[in-house]
Design an enzyme around this catalytic site. Structure first.
Site, PDB file in Angstrom:
ATOM      1  CE  LYS A 117      -4.428  -1.408   1.927  1.00  9.95           C
ATOM      2  NZ  LYS A 117      -5.499  -1.017   2.841  1.00  9.95           N
ATOM      3  CE  LYS A 200      -5.982  -8.662  -1.582  1.00  8.92           C
ATOM      4  NZ  LYS A 200      -6.299  -8.252  -0.269  1.00  8.92           N
ATOM      5  CE  LYS A 203     -12.154  -3.336   0.301  1.00  7.33           C
ATOM      6  NZ  LYS A 203     -13.060  -3.452   1.386  1.00  7.33           N
TER       7      LYS A 203
HETATM    8  P1  AMP Z   1     -10.730  -5.835   3.411  1.00 10.30           P
HETATM    9  O1  AMP Z   1     -11.668  -5.565   2.296  1.00 10.30           O
HETATM   10  O2  AMP Z   1      -9.302  -5.677   3.021  1.00 10.30           O
HETATM   11  O3  AMP Z   1     -11.095  -5.124   4.685  1.00 10.30           O
HETATM   12  O4  AMP Z   1     -10.890  -7.387   3.710  1.00 10.30           O
HETATM   13  C1  AMP Z   1     -11.969  -7.899   4.449  1.00 10.30           C
HETATM   14  C2  AMP Z   1     -11.884  -9.406   4.544  1.00 10.30           C
HETATM   15  O5  AMP Z   1     -12.027 -10.004   3.250  1.00 10.30           O
HETATM   16  C3  AMP Z   1     -10.557  -9.924   5.110  1.00 10.30           C
HETATM   17  O6  AMP Z   1     -10.818 -11.016   5.962  1.00 10.30           O
HETATM   18  C4  AMP Z   1      -9.825 -10.365   3.880  1.00 10.30           C
HETATM   19  O7  AMP Z   1      -8.875 -11.376   4.163  1.00 10.30           O
HETATM   20  C5  AMP Z   1     -10.946 -10.883   3.013  1.00 10.30           C
HETATM   21  N1  AMP Z   1     -10.597 -10.823   1.587  1.00 10.30           N
HETATM   22  C6  AMP Z   1     -10.346  -9.715   0.848  1.00 10.30           C
HETATM   23  N2  AMP Z   1     -10.036 -10.029  -0.423  1.00 10.30           N
HETATM   24  C7  AMP Z   1     -10.097 -11.393  -0.488  1.00 10.30           C
HETATM   25  C8  AMP Z   1      -9.882 -12.345  -1.556  1.00 10.30           C
HETATM   26  N3  AMP Z   1      -9.566 -11.958  -2.791  1.00 10.30           N
HETATM   27  N4  AMP Z   1     -10.039 -13.653  -1.253  1.00 10.30           N
HETATM   28  C9  AMP Z   1     -10.380 -14.067  -0.006  1.00 10.30           C
HETATM   29  N5  AMP Z   1     -10.592 -13.224   1.025  1.00 10.30           N
HETATM   30  C10 AMP Z   1     -10.460 -11.899   0.793  1.00 10.30           C
END
Ligand code: AMP
Ligand code: TRP
Length: 339
Positions: A117, A200, A203
């Site tokens: 980031k 991965k 968003k």
């Molecule tokens: P965040 O949007 O970064 O706050 O992520 C929220 C949750 O979604 C966390 O537990 C991440 O590990 C999970 N997460 C985000 N992107 C992925 C992905 N591509 N595959 C699996 N889990 C994800």
């Protein structure tokens, strides 16, 4: 070693933009499954984490409500789980400061999410972005949470949470914070981009075609799956045969996570078939699973005042659990409380 900590699950999601199928399969869907399984469940929209990078205030408010709506649409029931937004419970920021003085700077620089980031110009990133994992440890440990369901990408942050708890316990000669277990389970702990099987699904990817958003309609989902990158080979009979085919493996894993099967069970049905047959089947499964969630999210979002009330009530419940833990932490550290 057995600990005396009651089973308590905590997890959080950042309101930093739209949610993806990765968030749903890696996190949201599982959050609902843990309810009523014997552990108390606490789920948080982590708005203090979101502002470690710039957030437009109006959008942050919208996205916070949208993540709360997504939690509920995915089955998180605010009368069973504690559902709230982080900034309404001041104990998170307070414990994060205490942990800033326990954690070491070097631990923070090693975090791959920080490196990603912060990018090349890391001196110019916010101090909060560097200290982010200390706040995450505070989120978890303010509730003495024993288990944290997340996707694979958060594993390193959870190891750091364990390091902070262990160092605190060691430095002060107590057994006060639990050593939290990561719950990284299922076939979709790392959902990959539809355009590149080595990245991965995120968003923040500039290409919208790389991800399925929880707000996408049936046509958009079908089109993105149709255009997803694959190879020309037919599907094998088991996951072993997809070892070196990351894009194909990703699509099969998504299918399996959506239907609750294993990859091998899915492949047993599609063995020998190509993506011309598999992709429309996957699109059907994805639309069937996501359409009701998208619809419920829209329904919740139609009444933002009700979402705010739910978050307010959740915040009161959260503070009732975390406040005594933070008071005790300060006492252990030698701070005077005279009222
Ligand atoms: P965040 O949007 O970064 O706050 O992520 C929220 C949750 O979604 C966390 O537990 C991440 O590990 C999970 N997460 C985000 N992107 C992925 C992905 N591509 N595959 C699996 N889990 C994800
Ligand atoms: N860092 C997590 C992410 O980006 C979000 C998060 C913040 C979190 N605090 C947490 C996850 C506590 C689990 C527990 O996905």
């Amino acid at each position: 070693m057995t600990t005396s900590f009651a089973p308590r699950i905590f997890s959080g999601i950042q309101p930093s933009g739209g949610l993806t199928l990765g968030n749903y399969l890696g996190a949201l869907k599982r959050f609902a499954d843990y309810q009523g399984q014997g552990a108390e469940t606490i789920y948080c929209v982590v708005d203090l984490h979101a502002i470690t990078v710039w957030q437009d205030p109006e959008k942050l408010r919208h996205n916070t409500r949208e993540v709360a709506a997504a939690f509920m649409a995915a089955g998180v029931d605010p009368s069973v789980s504690v559902l709230f937004n982080q900034s309404q419970v001041s104990q998170h920021a307070e414990l994060a400061w205490l942990f800033n003085c326990v954690a070491r700077i070097g631990w923070m620089y090693r975090m791959t999410q920080f490196k990603d980031k912060a990018g090349k110009n890391s001196e110019n990133s916010s101090l909060g972005l560097l200290a982010y994992p200390s706040l995450m440890a505070a989120d978890i440990l303010a509730y003495h949470a024993t288990a944290v369901p997340v996707g694979e990408d958060q594993k390193q942050h959870l190891e750091l949470t364990r390091d902070i708890a262990a160092k605190f316990n060691h430095d002060y000669g107590v057994n006060f914070f639990p050593i939290t277990e990561p719950l990284i389970e299922g076939t979709a702990t790392r959902v990959m981009s539809l355009r590149d099987g080595s990245r991965k699904m995120s968003k923040s990817d500039p290409s919208d075609a790389s991800r399925i958003n929880l707000t996408d309609d049936a046509d958009a989902i079908a089109q993105k799956i149709r255009k997803a990158r694959t190879d020309a080979d037919p599907l094998p009979g088991s996951m072993e045969g997809l070892k070196d085919r990351p894009e194909a493996r990703n699509l099969v894993n998504i299918y399996a996570a959506l239907t609750g099967e294993t990859g091998d069970q899915v492949l047993a049905r599609f063995e020998g078939q190509g993506f011309g047959a598999f992709k429309p089947a996957l699109a059907d499964v994805a639309v069937t699973a996501l359409a009701p969630i998208t619809r419920r999210m829209t329904e919740f979002m139609a009444d933002p005042a009700e979402i705010d009330r739910i978050l307010g009530r959740g915040s009161e419940k959260a503070a009732a659990i975390s406040a005594p833990i933070i008071e005790r932490t300060k006492e252990i550290m030698g701070m005077i409380r005279s009222r």
